[in-house]
Motif scaffolding. Structure first.
Motif, PDB file in Angstrom:
ATOM      1  N   VAL A  67     -18.273 -45.666 -27.146  1.00 40.88           N
ATOM      2  CA  VAL A  67     -19.512 -45.214 -27.791  1.00 40.88           C
ATOM      3  C   VAL A  67     -20.573 -44.878 -26.744  1.00 40.88           C
ATOM      4  CG1 VAL A  67     -21.350 -45.871 -29.384  1.00 40.88           C
ATOM      5  CG2 VAL A  67     -18.988 -46.496 -29.890  1.00 40.88           C
ATOM      6  N   ALA A  68     -20.605 -45.609 -25.643  1.00 41.54           N
ATOM      7  CA  ALA A  68     -21.544 -45.272 -24.576  1.00 41.54           C
ATOM      8  C   ALA A  68     -21.233 -43.894 -24.006  1.00 41.54           C
ATOM      9  CB  ALA A  68     -21.479 -46.333 -23.474  1.00 41.54           C
ATOM     10  N   LYS A  69     -19.960 -43.534 -24.022  1.00 38.37           N
ATOM     11  CA  LYS A  69     -19.539 -42.215 -23.516  1.00 38.37           C
ATOM     12  C   LYS A  69     -19.868 -41.103 -24.508  1.00 38.37           C
ATOM     13  CE  LYS A  69     -15.216 -41.232 -23.885  1.00 38.37           C
ATOM     14  NZ  LYS A  69     -13.747 -41.200 -23.693  1.00 38.37           N
ATOM     15  N   THR A  70     -19.545 -41.327 -25.783  1.00 37.45           N
ATOM     16  CA  THR A  70     -19.695 -40.257 -26.783  1.00 37.45           C
ATOM     17  C   THR A  70     -21.096 -40.205 -27.389  1.00 37.45           C
ATOM     18  OG1 THR A  70     -18.985 -41.669 -28.631  1.00 37.45           O
ATOM     19  CG2 THR A  70     -17.262 -40.504 -27.389  1.00 37.45           C
ATOM     20  N   GLY A  71     -21.775 -41.354 -27.471  1.00 34.57           N
ATOM     21  CA  GLY A  71     -23.122 -41.405 -28.048  1.00 34.57           C
ATOM     22  C   GLY A  71     -23.142 -41.398 -29.559  1.00 34.57           C
ATOM     23  N   ARG A  72     -21.974 -41.356 -30.186  1.00 33.58           N
ATOM     24  CA  ARG A  72     -21.899 -41.313 -31.644  1.00 33.58           C
ATOM     25  C   ARG A  72     -20.697 -42.124 -32.112  1.00 33.58           C
ATOM     26  NH1 ARG A  72     -23.880 -36.289 -30.073  1.00 33.58           N
ATOM     27  NH2 ARG A  72     -25.622 -35.497 -31.326  1.00 33.58           N
ATOM     28  N   CYS A  73     -20.819 -42.710 -33.311  1.00 34.78           N
ATOM     29  CA  CYS A  73     -19.724 -43.548 -33.796  1.00 34.78           C
ATOM     30  C   CYS A  73     -19.678 -43.544 -35.324  1.00 34.78           C
ATOM     31  CB  CYS A  73     -19.876 -44.989 -33.293  1.00 34.78           C
ATOM     32  SG  CYS A  73     -18.537 -46.090 -33.803  1.00 34.78           S
TER      33      CYS A  73
ATOM     34  N   ALA B  57     -21.791 -55.735 -45.839  1.00 30.41           N
ATOM     35  CA  ALA B  57     -21.282 -56.938 -45.161  1.00 30.41           C
ATOM     36  C   ALA B  57     -19.818 -56.802 -44.762  1.00 30.41           C
ATOM     37  CB  ALA B  57     -21.487 -58.188 -46.017  1.00 30.41           C
ATOM     38  N   GLY B  58     -19.320 -55.568 -44.638  1.00 29.17           N
ATOM     39  CA  GLY B  58     -17.972 -55.370 -44.139  1.00 29.17           C
ATOM     40  C   GLY B  58     -17.904 -55.620 -42.647  1.00 29.17           C
ATOM     41  N   ALA B  59     -16.698 -55.620 -42.093  1.00 27.22           N
ATOM     42  CA  ALA B  59     -16.545 -55.835 -40.651  1.00 27.22           C
ATOM     43  C   ALA B  59     -17.304 -54.774 -39.859  1.00 27.22           C
ATOM     44  CB  ALA B  59     -15.063 -55.828 -40.275  1.00 27.22           C
ATOM     45  N   GLY B  60     -17.436 -53.577 -40.428  1.00 24.49           N
ATOM     46  CA  GLY B  60     -18.169 -52.516 -39.746  1.00 24.49           C
ATOM     47  C   GLY B  60     -19.629 -52.846 -39.513  1.00 24.49           C
ATOM     48  N   ALA B  61     -20.197 -53.693 -40.360  1.00 27.19           N
ATOM     49  CA  ALA B  61     -21.602 -54.076 -40.174  1.00 27.19           C
ATOM     50  C   ALA B  61     -21.785 -54.866 -38.889  1.00 27.19           C
ATOM     51  CB  ALA B  61     -22.080 -54.887 -41.385  1.00 27.19           C
ATOM     52  N   GLU B  62     -20.876 -55.791 -38.613  1.00 25.39           N
ATOM     53  CA  GLU B  62     -20.942 -56.581 -37.383  1.00 25.39           C
ATOM     54  C   GLU B  62     -20.720 -55.692 -36.165  1.00 25.39           C
ATOM     55  OE1 GLU B  62     -21.160 -59.404 -34.484  1.00 25.39           O
ATOM     56  OE2 GLU B  62     -21.793 -59.550 -36.580  1.00 25.39           O
ATOM     57  N   ILE B  63     -19.765 -54.777 -36.276  1.00 25.47           N
ATOM     58  CA  ILE B  63     -19.482 -53.872 -35.159  1.00 25.47           C
ATOM     59  C   ILE B  63     -20.680 -52.966 -34.894  1.00 25.47           C
ATOM     60  CG2 ILE B  63     -17.991 -51.993 -34.376  1.00 25.47           C
ATOM     61  CD1 ILE B  63     -15.756 -53.286 -36.099  1.00 25.47           C
TER      62      ILE B  63
ATOM     63  N   LEU C  65     -22.990 -52.570 -31.485  1.00 19.88           N
ATOM     64  CA  LEU C  65     -23.143 -51.279 -30.800  1.00 19.88           C
ATOM     65  C   LEU C  65     -24.608 -50.886 -30.683  1.00 19.88           C
ATOM     66  CD1 LEU C  65     -20.188 -49.282 -32.389  1.00 19.88           C
ATOM     67  CD2 LEU C  65     -20.292 -50.318 -30.107  1.00 19.88           C
ATOM     68  N   GLN C  66     -25.389 -51.215 -31.715  1.00 23.16           N
ATOM     69  CA  GLN C  66     -26.827 -50.932 -31.653  1.00 23.16           C
ATOM     70  C   GLN C  66     -27.465 -51.685 -30.485  1.00 23.16           C
ATOM     71  OE1 GLN C  66     -29.390 -53.293 -32.489  1.00 23.16           O
ATOM     72  NE2 GLN C  66     -31.056 -51.836 -32.162  1.00 23.16           N
ATOM     73  N   LYS C  67     -26.976 -52.897 -30.226  1.00 21.86           N
ATOM     74  CA  LYS C  67     -27.524 -53.705 -29.137  1.00 21.86           C
ATOM     75  C   LYS C  67     -27.011 -53.243 -27.766  1.00 21.86           C
ATOM     76  CE  LYS C  67     -27.461 -58.431 -27.307  1.00 21.86           C
ATOM     77  NZ  LYS C  67     -26.956 -59.815 -27.521  1.00 21.86           N
ATOM     78  N   SER C  68     -25.696 -53.000 -27.685  1.00 24.10           N
ATOM     79  CA  SER C  68     -25.101 -52.733 -26.371  1.00 24.10           C
ATOM     80  C   SER C  68     -25.176 -51.270 -25.959  1.00 24.10           C
ATOM     81  CB  SER C  68     -23.634 -53.182 -26.368  1.00 24.10           C
ATOM     82  OG  SER C  68     -22.888 -52.476 -27.333  1.00 24.10           O
ATOM     83  N   CYS C  69     -25.313 -50.358 -26.938  1.00 20.72           N
ATOM     84  CA  CYS C  69     -25.287 -48.924 -26.617  1.00 20.72           C
ATOM     85  C   CYS C  69     -26.563 -48.203 -27.054  1.00 20.72           C
ATOM     86  CB  CYS C  69     -24.082 -48.258 -27.288  1.00 20.72           C
ATOM     87  SG  CYS C  69     -22.493 -48.972 -26.866  1.00 20.72           S
ATOM     88  N   PHE C  70     -27.636 -48.925 -27.267  1.00 14.73           N
ATOM     89  CA  PHE C  70     -28.852 -48.357 -27.844  1.00 14.73           C
ATOM     90  C   PHE C  70     -29.347 -47.133 -27.084  1.00 14.73           C
ATOM     91  CE2 PHE C  70     -33.514 -48.194 -28.300  1.00 14.73           C
ATOM     92  CZ  PHE C  70     -33.593 -48.010 -29.665  1.00 14.73           C
ATOM     93  N   LEU C  71     -29.375 -47.216 -25.767  1.00 11.95           N
ATOM     94  CA  LEU C  71     -29.905 -46.117 -24.963  1.00 11.95           C
ATOM     95  C   LEU C  71     -28.935 -44.943 -24.864  1.00 11.95           C
ATOM     96  CD1 LEU C  71     -31.620 -48.116 -22.065  1.00 11.95           C
ATOM     97  CD2 LEU C  71     -32.673 -47.095 -24.097  1.00 11.95           C
ATOM     98  N   ASN C  72     -27.681 -45.137 -25.289  1.00 14.83           N
ATOM     99  CA  ASN C  72     -26.691 -44.059 -25.253  1.00 14.83           C
ATOM    100  C   ASN C  72     -26.532 -43.354 -26.588  1.00 14.83           C
ATOM    101  OD1 ASN C  72     -25.451 -46.526 -23.431  1.00 14.83           O
ATOM    102  ND2 ASN C  72     -25.291 -44.546 -22.403  1.00 14.83           N
TER     103      ASN C  72
END
Length: 297
Positions: A224-230, A240-246, A250-257
């Motif tokens: 996601v840091a590479k593509t900028g989109r997910c 509250a699916g698993a995608g919410a945690e993921i 990603l919002q925290k770790s890839c925010f600037l990307n």
């Protein structure tokens, strides 16, 4: 087939149809150093055993200070929609175990993956919930090696490299993701005008998460840091699916990307329906639409 005849009925046997008892029995065996593979006939019926799984199996090593464990326990269960299972035979349940430290949750996408990941789960020193997408039992065909092999747990696999957007899923929806990518490149008649040329030329990076807990944060975040989109796809409801945690990670770790909000495509916030299952589950059209919206944000 033939397991009881090959290994004896002291090792392979049917139990009373009581999920709490099946899992509790498995925990007792593994606490004595045995290896137990417990089968819950449908993932929808795993909830009577939820207490045993989350409060006992997951915590056994922790609460005993490492003196005891239930790590030899693997719980197999068919999951996801099959076309006619309705509300009690079609659910995805992986998200219910996300907060349960001490467990692993694995979902394979194909026969080769199923064998390698199942053997790895059985040999892992932690209790593992192994969820098998039932629609793939008769629709996914591969030549599976007869030799012993394992595939690593907590390791996502990049199925198709790309630079413009990351598409993340697991289990049966991966096949819909492949259809959506092909549809994006060559939109069907009637929706072509809704798919910009730039979106059609996008290179989509497709990832199979494989292990849902603990999931491969490094591989996903790097993509996601590479593509900028997910776009994250799963059959369980979006709320509250698993995608919410993921997505939160990603919002925290890839925010600037990030060039667009992380999109989630999943089931509706209703019980799994008796009819119109294809409208409930994320199909190629819904996934392609999410890709277009994310690419053109």
């Amino acid at each position: 087939m033939g397991l009881a005849e090959e290994y004896g009925r002291e090792r392979v046997f049917n139990t009373p149809l009581t999920e709490q008892g099946i899992v509790g029995f498995g925990i007792g065996m593994t606490a004595q150093g045995k290896t137990a593979i417990a089968e819950i006939q449908f993932a929808d019926y795993i909830f009577p055993a939820f207490d045993q799984i989350v409060n006992e199996a997951a915590k056994y090593r922790y609460r005993s200070g490492g003196q005891h464990k239930a790590g030899g326990l693997t719980i197999r269960s068919p999951c996801m929609g099959v076309g006619h299972g309705a509300l009690y035979h079609s659910q995805s349940v992986e998200q219910f175990f996300m907060p349960a430290a001490g467990l692993k949750v694995v979902i394979p996408r194909s026969p080769i993956q199923a064998k390698g990941l199942l053997l790895a789960s059985i040999r892992d020193p932690n209790p593992v919930i192994f969820l098998e997408p039932k629609v793939l039992y008769r629709s996914s065909v591969e030549h599976v090696p007869v030799d012993d092999y394992t595939l690593p747990l907590s390791s996502a696999e990049v199925l198709q490299p790309g630079k413009d957007i990351t598409l993340l899923s697991w289990g049966a929806p991966l096949y819909s993701c492949v259809e959506a990518i092909n549809m994006l490149r060559s939109p069907p008649t009637g929706i072509q005008e809704h798919v910009p040329k730039d979106a059609r030329q996008a290179q989509v990076e497709l990832i199979d998460l494989r292990t849902i807990l603990p999931w491969d944060r490094e591989t996903v975040a790097k993509s996601v840091a590479k593509t900028g989109r997910c776009v994250i796809v799963h059959e369980a409801p979006v709320t509250a699916g698993a995608g919410a945690e993921i997505a939160a990670h990603l919002q925290k770790s890839c925010f600037l990307n990030l060039e667009a909000p992380v999109a989630r495509v999943g089931g509706l916030d209703t019980p799994f329906p008796h009819v119109h299952e294809t409208w409930y589950k994320p199909g190629p059209i819904q996934i392609m639409d999410a890709l277009v919206r994310t690419l053109t944000y």
